[in-house]
Write an enzyme that holds these catalytic residues in place. Structure first.
Site, mmCIF file in Angstrom:
data_model
loop_
_atom_site.group_PDB
_atom_site.id
_atom_site.type_symbol
_atom_site.label_atom_id
_atom_site.label_comp_id
_atom_site.label_asym_id
_atom_site.label_seq_id
_atom_site.Cartn_x
_atom_site.Cartn_y
_atom_site.Cartn_z
ATOM 1 C CE LYS A 114 60.674 21.973 5.291
ATOM 2 N NZ LYS A 114 60.299 23.011 6.254
ATOM 3 C CG ASN A 115 59.340 23.047 9.535
ATOM 4 O OD1 ASN A 115 60.021 22.883 8.898
ATOM 5 N ND2 ASN A 115 57.859 23.351 9.355
ATOM 6 N NE ARG A 144 62.610 31.854 6.505
ATOM 7 C CZ ARG A 144 62.726 32.878 5.952
ATOM 8 N NH1 ARG A 144 63.177 33.091 4.824
ATOM 9 N NH2 ARG A 144 62.841 33.975 6.792
ATOM 10 C CB CYS A 150 58.642 28.204 0.534
ATOM 11 S SG CYS A 150 58.770 26.403 0.344
ATOM 12 N NE ARG A 163 59.167 31.974 4.822
ATOM 13 C CZ ARG A 163 59.569 30.771 5.062
ATOM 14 N NH1 ARG A 163 59.761 30.143 3.956
ATOM 15 N NH2 ARG A 163 59.404 29.993 6.031
ATOM 16 C CG ASP A 193 53.729 24.546 7.374
ATOM 17 O OD1 ASP A 193 54.021 25.454 6.393
ATOM 18 O OD2 ASP A 193 53.857 24.829 8.767
ATOM 19 C CB VAL A 223 50.468 31.826 9.126
ATOM 20 C CG1 VAL A 223 52.070 31.754 9.429
ATOM 21 C CG2 VAL A 223 49.735 31.449 10.254
ATOM 22 N NE ARG A 244 63.380 23.513 0.722
ATOM 23 C CZ ARG A 244 62.660 24.451 1.179
ATOM 24 N NH1 ARG A 244 61.998 25.262 0.367
ATOM 25 N NH2 ARG A 244 62.416 24.734 2.462
HETATM 26 N N1 EPU Z 1 57.956 37.102 10.492
HETATM 27 C C1 EPU Z 1 58.353 38.387 10.648
HETATM 28 N N2 EPU Z 1 59.514 38.861 10.996
HETATM 29 C C2 EPU Z 1 60.399 37.865 11.503
HETATM 30 C C3 EPU Z 1 59.980 36.529 11.435
HETATM 31 C C4 EPU Z 1 58.583 36.264 10.958
HETATM 32 O O1 EPU Z 1 57.451 39.331 9.948
HETATM 33 O O2 EPU Z 1 61.560 38.401 11.896
HETATM 34 C C5 EPU Z 1 56.551 36.869 10.062
HETATM 35 C C6 EPU Z 1 56.682 36.010 8.765
HETATM 36 O O3 EPU Z 1 56.749 36.819 7.560
HETATM 37 C C7 EPU Z 1 55.352 35.067 8.806
HETATM 38 C C8 EPU Z 1 54.996 35.219 10.161
HETATM 39 O O4 EPU Z 1 55.864 35.826 11.123
HETATM 40 O O5 EPU Z 1 54.412 36.106 8.271
HETATM 41 C C9 EPU Z 1 55.541 33.542 10.572
HETATM 42 O O6 EPU Z 1 56.661 33.298 10.472
HETATM 43 P P1 EPU Z 1 57.647 32.319 11.329
HETATM 44 O O7 EPU Z 1 58.664 32.969 11.849
HETATM 45 O O8 EPU Z 1 56.630 31.752 12.372
HETATM 46 O O9 EPU Z 1 57.823 31.213 10.148
HETATM 47 P P2 EPU Z 1 59.387 30.590 10.103
HETATM 48 O O10 EPU Z 1 60.140 30.338 11.347
HETATM 49 O O11 EPU Z 1 60.176 31.064 9.121
HETATM 50 C C10 EPU Z 1 58.631 27.934 10.195
HETATM 51 C C11 EPU Z 1 58.758 26.861 9.415
HETATM 52 C C12 EPU Z 1 57.388 27.097 8.266
HETATM 53 C C13 EPU Z 1 55.986 27.153 8.956
HETATM 54 C C14 EPU Z 1 56.194 28.364 9.943
HETATM 55 C C15 EPU Z 1 55.078 28.736 10.551
HETATM 56 C C16 EPU Z 1 60.770 26.012 9.309
HETATM 57 C C17 EPU Z 1 62.108 25.911 8.769
HETATM 58 N N3 EPU Z 1 59.837 26.678 8.751
HETATM 59 O O12 EPU Z 1 58.770 29.250 9.554
HETATM 60 O O13 EPU Z 1 57.509 25.933 7.273
HETATM 61 O O14 EPU Z 1 55.231 27.483 8.271
HETATM 62 O O15 EPU Z 1 57.096 28.444 10.832
HETATM 63 O O16 EPU Z 1 54.461 27.607 11.547
HETATM 64 O O17 EPU Z 1 60.435 25.477 10.698
HETATM 65 C C18 EPU Z 1 57.031 24.544 5.586
HETATM 66 O O18 EPU Z 1 57.192 23.561 6.162
HETATM 67 O O19 EPU Z 1 56.577 24.312 4.500
HETATM 68 C C19 EPU Z 1 57.130 25.798 6.298
HETATM 69 C C20 EPU Z 1 57.087 26.827 5.291
#
Ligand code: EPU
Length: 438
Positions: free
Chosen positions: A23-24, A95, A119, A124, A309, A331, A417
């Site tokens: 998914k990611n 996202r 989520c 976020r 996750d 995280v 999802r």
């Molecule tokens: N963060 C910031 N500012 C930003 C971006 C991120 O402060 O501009 C913070 C976030 O708030 C969080 C941390 O950095 O505390 C990590 O966020 P990250 O950007 O790594 O997460 P993401 O890209 O939004 C993806 C996955 C998530 C997974 C995370 C961490 C997707 C669509 N989502 O999210 O997956 O938990 O990386 O590995 O790829 C899930 O599959 O259930 C899921 C939530």
């Protein structure tokens, strides 16, 4: 019309499930197709909402998206402007749309990004994304309905150091830097297996990307990229979820298609708790070998650490382990909210604001409940459960399957999802569960 899932717990899950494509990764590889002048073929596609959201947005921008039994065929030869009102129709859905920024800036010189969804597991923010895009030379304007970005000239490679190794921000840099003029150096990048797979996709398209030591990635921009042919890596998050379901229900599940290397940190924790697994060429078998499960100390982290996750499904297993387990979520600041309803089922989980494993994280001295002490083993009794988020929802499903009696899960669409055909897979494993439509 709403749906609820009735689960009659207490039966071990046994049998085989095939893990879906990640998914990611898949939605991001679809966005990458927008960068190529030709046709891309992507296989191992899970049937989940993000795929439909991204297909819709790609089509609005002139990309032909065709799906057949083999996978997705994406033709980005004729990218065009989309109607902003149509884009706004996708607000709050996912996202992923923010990752359209770099590719659209390269192809059209501007981009409109709708408000994001995803989520509810923390604030976020997307500040890193907009910061890096402005470093590449984009101008950014926030509007009530979304964000408008413009590249007054070709985006330029730059030196970036992320404040935190964000997965999304790393992907943003990759998808932008590959066609930017000159070299981009990205420090403190995330290096999750899904990111490595995205780099493989971009490399197939003609990008020049070097992953160095110390989380540094060097990208040399090129003038043009082609389509790609790629099979998405398996979903290690789904695979771990089934592994936890096997252990919590004292069952035995063979997860066909699961791979060892992206799951090493999970496999270590699984073994420490007392779970058994066996890796072969086709997948991984997970089972409860009998005897008591053991309490552990668990801290989530960026890759190669223990993935956030995996935390919620494994925490349910810890309610069945003897002794005191400590969980520290580093995280996301709000990924332990789901524990309240587990306590109502009979679990003993005490949440804390402190960094309980001793290593301070970004949420130290904040009011965020991001640690927990789990005291077990606890007898779980079926209850009314309201799915809070994707992984929390699967964690509730595991708890319901392990519990005595009947549980009702509300808000099931959140599980859909990220878990393709999970009802069919549950049935194949012998679960006693039925979906009720009201
Ligand atoms: N963060 C910031 N500012 C930003 C971006 C991120 O402060 O501009 C913070 C976030 O708030 C969080 C941390 O950095 O505390 C990590 O966020 P990250 O950007 O790594 O997460 P993401 O890209 O939004 C993806 C996955 C998530 C997974 C995370 C961490 C997707 C669509 N989502 O999210 O997956 O938990 O990386 O590995 O790829 C899930 O599959 O259930 C899921 C939530």
């Amino acid at each position: 019309m709403t749906q609820r899932l009735m689960v009659h717990g207490g039966n071990p899950l046994e049998g085989e499930v095939r893990v879906s494509g990640a998914k990611n990764l898949v939605p991001k590889a679809m966005v990458a197709a927008l960068l190529g002048q030709g046709v891309s073929h992507l296989t191992n596609i899970p049937d989940i909402r993000d795929i439909h959201v991204v297909s819709g947005l790609l089509r609005l921008h002139g990309v032909t998206v065709h799906q057949d039994d083999s996978g997705l065929i994406l033709d980005a030869s004729h990218v065009r402007n989309a109607n902003v009102e149509d884009i706004v129709g996708h607000a709050g859905s996912s996202r992923i749309p923010i990752l359209f920024s770099g590719p659209l800036l390269h192809r059209l010189g501007h981009a409109f990004i709708p408000g994001l969804g995803g989520c509810d597991i923390g604030g976020r923010p997307v500040d890193f994304h907009f910061e890096v895009l402005s470093q590449f030379g984009a101008t950014i304007e926030n509007h009530p309905q979304g964000t408008y970005l413009v590249a007054p000239q070709r985006l330029r490679g730059t030196k970036i150091e992320l404040p935190y190794p964000s997965v999304g921000a790393t992907e943003q840099v990759l998808l932008t830097a590959v066609l930017a003029e000159g070299v981009t150096e990205l420090r403190n990048a995330a290096a999750e297996p899904e990111i490595v797979d995205l780099i493989c996709v971009l490399q197939k398209m003609g990008a020049i990307i070097t992953m160095g030591a110390d989380r540094t990635i060097l990208i040399t921009g090129v003038d043009e990229l082609n389509g790609y042919n790629h099979r998405a890596l398996p979903d290690r998050l789904e695979a771990a979820s089934w592994a936890c379901a096997a252990l919590a229900t004292k069952g035995d599940i063979y997860v066909k298609g699961a791979e060892q290397w992206p799951m090493m940190a999970f496999l270590d924790a699984f073994r420490k708790v007392g779970g058994a697994f066996e890796v072969d060429d086709e997948g991984i078998r997970f089972w409860h070998p009998g005897g008591e499960l053991k309490a552990i100390v668990l801290e989530t982290d960026v890759h190669p650490g223990f993935q956030t996750d995996w935390q919620q499904p494994l925490l349910v297993v810890l309610t069945q382990a003897a002794g005191l387990s400590i969980v520290h979520e580093t995280v996301y600041e709000s990924r332990l909210g789901f524990t309240g309803e587990l306590n109502q089922m009979g679990a003993h989980i005490q949440p804390y604001n402190e960094c309980l494993t001793g290593s301070p994280c970004r949420f130290e001295r904040t009011n965020h409940t991001h640690s927990a002490v789990v005291s077990g083993p606890s007898k779980l009794i079926g209850g009314e459960l309201h799915v809070p988020d994707l992984r929390g929802g699967f964690a509730y499903l595991i708890a319901a399957l392990a519990a005595e009696g009947t549980s009702t899960l509300h808000g099931i669409d959140l599980i859909d999802r990220g878990y393709e055909n999970f009802m069919e897979k549950l049935r194949d494993l012998g679960a006693d569960a039925e979906m009720i439509t009201d």
